[in-house]
Design a protein around this motif. Structure first.
Motif, mmCIF file in Angstrom:
data_model
loop_
_atom_site.group_PDB
_atom_site.id
_atom_site.type_symbol
_atom_site.label_atom_id
_atom_site.label_comp_id
_atom_site.label_asym_id
_atom_site.label_seq_id
_atom_site.Cartn_x
_atom_site.Cartn_y
_atom_site.Cartn_z
ATOM 1 N N ASP A 16 0.837 -1.199 0.000
ATOM 2 C CA ASP A 16 0.000 0.000 0.000
ATOM 3 C C ASP A 16 0.877 1.256 0.000
ATOM 4 O OD1 ASP A 16 -2.568 1.495 0.379
ATOM 5 O OD2 ASP A 16 -1.584 2.031 2.274
ATOM 6 N N PHE A 17 1.924 1.257 0.782
ATOM 7 C CA PHE A 17 2.817 2.411 0.860
ATOM 8 C C PHE A 17 3.474 2.700 -0.489
ATOM 9 C CE2 PHE A 17 7.126 4.091 1.428
ATOM 10 C CZ PHE A 17 6.835 5.283 2.082
ATOM 11 N N MET A 22 3.530 6.312 -2.421
ATOM 12 C CA MET A 22 4.708 6.743 -3.186
ATOM 13 C C MET A 22 4.400 6.879 -4.680
ATOM 14 S SD MET A 22 7.207 7.324 -1.100
ATOM 15 C CE MET A 22 8.614 7.373 -2.196
ATOM 16 N N GLY A 23 3.359 6.206 -5.150
ATOM 17 C CA GLY A 23 2.980 6.306 -6.558
ATOM 18 C C GLY A 23 3.790 5.422 -7.487
ATOM 19 N N PHE A 24 4.426 4.363 -6.961
ATOM 20 C CA PHE A 24 5.164 3.421 -7.789
ATOM 21 C C PHE A 24 4.171 2.423 -8.386
ATOM 22 C CE2 PHE A 24 9.090 3.892 -4.792
ATOM 23 C CZ PHE A 24 9.237 5.209 -5.181
ATOM 24 N N LYS A 32 7.921 -0.396 -9.619
ATOM 25 C CA LYS A 32 8.702 0.456 -10.514
ATOM 26 C C LYS A 32 8.555 1.898 -10.052
ATOM 27 C CE LYS A 32 8.925 1.873 -15.324
ATOM 28 N NZ LYS A 32 8.323 1.748 -16.640
ATOM 29 N N LEU A 33 9.681 2.575 -9.889
ATOM 30 C CA LEU A 33 9.655 3.972 -9.504
ATOM 31 C C LEU A 33 9.061 4.800 -10.620
ATOM 32 C CD1 LEU A 33 12.010 2.606 -7.815
ATOM 33 C CD2 LEU A 33 12.892 4.920 -7.585
ATOM 34 N N GLY A 78 0.220 10.867 2.773
ATOM 35 C CA GLY A 78 0.536 10.206 4.040
ATOM 36 C C GLY A 78 1.972 9.755 4.203
ATOM 37 N N VAL A 79 2.847 10.079 3.264
ATOM 38 C CA VAL A 79 4.264 9.709 3.398
ATOM 39 C C VAL A 79 4.899 10.601 4.459
ATOM 40 C CG1 VAL A 79 6.500 9.664 2.221
ATOM 41 C CG2 VAL A 79 4.451 8.839 1.050
ATOM 42 N N LYS A 80 5.685 9.983 5.335
ATOM 43 C CA LYS A 80 6.365 10.723 6.391
ATOM 44 C C LYS A 80 7.850 10.881 6.051
ATOM 45 C CE LYS A 80 3.373 9.400 10.224
ATOM 46 N NZ LYS A 80 2.202 9.327 9.500
ATOM 47 N N PHE A 81 8.378 12.044 6.356
ATOM 48 C CA PHE A 81 9.789 12.336 6.185
ATOM 49 C C PHE A 81 10.440 12.480 7.549
ATOM 50 C CE2 PHE A 81 8.306 13.502 2.028
ATOM 51 C CZ PHE A 81 9.394 13.382 1.190
ATOM 52 N N LYS A 82 11.618 11.948 7.690
ATOM 53 C CA LYS A 82 12.417 12.188 8.894
ATOM 54 C C LYS A 82 12.957 13.610 8.824
ATOM 55 C CE LYS A 82 16.066 10.300 11.714
ATOM 56 N NZ LYS A 82 16.932 9.144 11.945
ATOM 57 N N VAL A 83 13.416 13.999 7.628
ATOM 58 C CA VAL A 83 13.929 15.347 7.404
ATOM 59 C C VAL A 83 13.820 15.684 5.925
ATOM 60 C CG1 VAL A 83 16.344 14.651 7.065
ATOM 61 C CG2 VAL A 83 15.837 16.936 7.930
ATOM 62 N N ILE A 84 13.560 16.946 5.648
ATOM 63 C CA ILE A 84 13.691 17.530 4.318
ATOM 64 C C ILE A 84 14.621 18.716 4.509
ATOM 65 C CG2 ILE A 84 12.553 18.799 2.463
ATOM 66 C CD1 ILE A 84 10.016 17.180 3.081
ATOM 67 N N ALA A 85 15.705 18.752 3.756
ATOM 68 C CA ALA A 85 16.712 19.787 3.976
ATOM 69 C C ALA A 85 17.049 20.529 2.692
ATOM 70 C CB ALA A 85 17.982 19.167 4.555
ATOM 71 N N MET A 86 17.227 21.831 2.842
ATOM 72 C CA MET A 86 17.766 22.662 1.771
ATOM 73 C C MET A 86 19.211 22.937 2.138
ATOM 74 S SD MET A 86 16.545 26.432 0.628
ATOM 75 C CE MET A 86 17.311 27.289 -0.725
ATOM 76 N N THR A 87 20.120 22.550 1.257
ATOM 77 C CA THR A 87 21.543 22.738 1.487
ATOM 78 C C THR A 87 22.110 23.574 0.341
ATOM 79 O OG1 THR A 87 22.271 20.799 0.230
ATOM 80 C CG2 THR A 87 21.621 20.429 2.542
ATOM 81 N N PRO A 88 23.342 24.031 0.425
ATOM 82 C CA PRO A 88 23.920 24.772 -0.693
ATOM 83 C C PRO A 88 23.948 23.966 -2.002
ATOM 84 C CG PRO A 88 25.228 25.109 1.257
ATOM 85 C CD PRO A 88 24.217 24.052 1.596
ATOM 86 N N GLY A 89 23.949 22.636 -1.918
ATOM 87 C CA GLY A 89 24.009 21.795 -3.103
ATOM 88 C C GLY A 89 22.674 21.339 -3.633
ATOM 89 N N GLY A 90 21.582 21.691 -2.973
ATOM 90 C CA GLY A 90 20.261 21.266 -3.420
ATOM 91 C C GLY A 90 19.396 20.804 -2.264
#
Length: 127
Positions: A16-17, A22-24, A32-33, A78-90
């Motif tokens: 289900d996830f 995730m939409g795979f 398939k991604l 409903g997807v959970k993220f531990k972290v989403i980060a913006m860094t100098p590289g993306g």
């Protein structure tokens, strides 16, 4: 074909996830991604009793553009993220599946930075 086996305690929750959140797309080899450039990669949940250490990441993938839009879309499902980060590289994000498996998604492009404001997302960090 490259198949990554993902340990799970509940095959139905895992399916289900990956499919509905995730939409795979499921085929004969696994999931398939739905990401350009990953046509020959599959994710296949497999029942396991023993899980590896907590900070183990099973796979990662990269988006060319649209990182924040992508994250919002799957978070709304409903997807959970531990972290989403913006860094100098993306951008970089750590997705958590129902079995606490980690999945890394990255993007070097800042192209949709102005269309979505992630500052209210609890998991968002800017470095």
């Amino acid at each position: 074909m490259f198949i990554t086996y993902i340990p799970t305690r509940n095959i139905d929750a895992s399916k289900d996830f990956y499919e509905n959140k995730m939409g795979f797309f499921e085929d004969d080899y696994g999931f398939k991604l739905n990401i350009a450039g990953y046509d020959k990669v599959r994710i296949r949940p497999q029942i396991k009793r023993d899980f590896p250490q907590e900070n183990y990441c099973y796979f990662s993938y990269e988006l060319k553009t649209g990182f924040l839009s992508y994250c919002k879309k799957i978070m709304d499902k409903g997807v959970k993220f531990k972290v989403i980060a913006m860094t100098p590289g993306g951008y970089s994000g750590m997705i958590i599946d129902p079995d606490d498996n980690k999945i890394l998604v990255e993007c070097e492009s800042f192209e949709d930075n102005n269309s979505i404001d992630p500052s209210e997302w609890e998991c968002y960090r800017r470095y």
